[in-house]
Design an enzyme around this catalytic site. Structure first.
Site, PDB file in Angstrom:
ATOM      1  N   SER A  15       0.212  21.103 -29.337  1.00  0.00           N
ATOM      2  CA  SER A  15      -1.111  21.251 -29.954  1.00  0.00           C
ATOM      3  C   SER A  15      -2.097  22.002 -29.064  1.00  0.00           C
ATOM      4  O   SER A  15      -2.990  22.688 -29.563  1.00  0.00           O
ATOM      5  CB  SER A  15      -1.678  19.887 -30.346  1.00  0.00           C
ATOM      6  OG  SER A  15      -1.708  19.018 -29.238  1.00  0.00           O
TER       7      SER A  15
ATOM      8  N   HIS B  80      -6.516  20.178 -25.569  1.00  0.00           N
ATOM      9  CA  HIS B  80      -6.935  20.969 -26.726  1.00  0.00           C
ATOM     10  C   HIS B  80      -8.030  21.964 -26.332  1.00  0.00           C
ATOM     11  O   HIS B  80      -7.978  23.148 -26.704  1.00  0.00           O
ATOM     12  CB  HIS B  80      -7.443  20.054 -27.837  1.00  0.00           C
ATOM     13  CG  HIS B  80      -6.378  19.194 -28.421  1.00  0.00           C
ATOM     14  ND1 HIS B  80      -6.634  18.228 -29.368  1.00  0.00           N
ATOM     15  CD2 HIS B  80      -5.041  19.148 -28.206  1.00  0.00           C
ATOM     16  CE1 HIS B  80      -5.507  17.628 -29.705  1.00  0.00           C
ATOM     17  NE2 HIS B  80      -4.532  18.172 -29.003  1.00  0.00           N
TER      18      HIS B  80
END
Length: 373
Positions: free
Chosen positions: A178, A229
């Protein structure tokens, strides 16, 4: 990138992440047409008639249809997941560590390959499916915009920076693609910076809302590695900035291309050196290293590091609790003789001083006291 958490929590992270999700077919078709027109307007090549200035001698290049790199990356993650499953399970902490999960302590000890390997590891089938689906949607788009080589560089560089950010900011083990996927978002925003009209026509403000929602959820929902992230997002933008688009409406001069590439390289190099060389007088260094050692059952060294972290950060309850556990584990993991009793007592008393609620340490201390002074 996810830290190890129950599978049902994985659903929350990518809620609304996909650009084309919940869009009518006609609207999605218009958006694809806009992107296709971008390629046709900016990707012209002359034929064998260089003197033909009528425009008839120019044709749009074929737009690649199959996202080869994106599909290859997905295939690699699926194969790695199968290997994990066959060798103890993809949600087993020790298995993840053995196959390359991000661990700050191990990275600082020189296992730098862990800056890349976590991208291809996933904790559970749900984690894998969500990341693979998101990678297919966003990766295909970026591969279409930037080309195969640039897309691969952006993905890997974003994942690398995501792992570095997590190494600095979180002591927990983490895995997942991610962070690299957020890097594709960063590359998408660079495209928007260079082509604002097309970007607004294709995505509108919705893309900013999607990104903001995902970043907020990364902070609100426990055990999601939001630092990875954010690092991936920045890494993707910087990498796209350094590489540039294969077709620019306002082409860069050769000197500008070199300058942009050098700026991106300096950023990556500087952040890498900073992340991989933490201050030995920092409480975070001792805390992260101590937690890593504790997870690997190296209790004596873990206790030393965590006690030192507590000395540097005495007001942090988590550090104190973990230091107490390490001290107790160091004593409990060894046979205790009369000669060792005094040292064991001192460690257990220190553990109880750090965490008076640690009943196991009190019980073990009582048994050692029975051995005599």
């Amino acid at each position: 990138m996810f830290q190890r958490i129950p599978s049902h929590r994985f659903f929350a992270e990518y809620f609304g992440i996909l650009v084309r999700q919940c869009q009518p077919k006609s609207c999605a078709s218009d958006r694809r047409s806009n992107l296709r027109s971008y390629h046709m307007e900016t990707e012209m090549r002359p034929t064998d008639h260089p003197n033909d200035d009528t425009g008839a001698g120019q044709q749009p290049l074929q737009v690649q249809r199959i996202p080869v790199i994106t599909l290859s990356l997905i295939a690699i993650t699926v194969v790695v997941y199968m290997i994990l499953t066959l060798n103890g399970g993809s949600q087993n902490t020790q298995v993840l560590l053995r196959y390359g999960a991000k661990d700050s302590g191990l990275i600082w000890e020189g296992q730098y390959w862990r800056l890349i390997t976590p991208i291809f590891l996933h904790a559970g089938l749900t984690h894998l499916i969500l990341n693979a689906f998101s990678l297919f949607q966003l990766g295909s788009l970026i591969e279409f915009m930037y080309g195969r080589t640039r897309m691969l560089v952006i993905f890997l560089a974003s994942g690398f920076l995501a792992t570095l950010a997590s190494t600095l900011a979180s002591p927990n083990i983490s895995v997942g693609a991610s962070g690299a996927i957020f890097g594709l978002f960063g590359a998408l925003f660079y495209f928007g910076l260079r082509n604002p009209v097309i970007f607004r026509a294709v995505f509108g403000v919705r893309i900013y809302m999607v990104l903001a929602l995902n970043l907020i959820m990364g902070v609100v929902i426990p055990n999601i590695d939001s630092f990875a992230h954010l690092g991936g997002l920045v890494g993707g933008f910087v990498t796209a900035f350094g590489l540039g688009l294969p077709r620019e409406r306002l082409p860069r001069s050769p000197k500008t291309k070199i300058a942009y590439a050098v700026c991106a390289a300096v950023f990556f190099l500087g952040f890498t050196l900073y992340a991989l060389n933490p201050s030995k007088n920092s409480w975070r260094y001792h805390y992260y290293s101590g937690q890593s050692l504790l997870m690997r059952s190296n209790y004596a060294r873990a206790a030393e590091r965590l006690v030192r972290a507590n000395e540097l950060k005495p007001d942090n309850e988590k550090v104190a609790e973990l230091a107490a556990i390490a001290l107790y584990a160091d004593v409990a993991s060894k046979p205790i003789t009369v000669n060792d009793a005094s040292v064991a007592r001192a460690k257990l008393k220190k553990a109880l001083q750090l965490n008076p609620q640690l009943e196991e340490a009190q019980a073990l201390l009582d048994r050692i006291n029975q051995l005599g002074p």
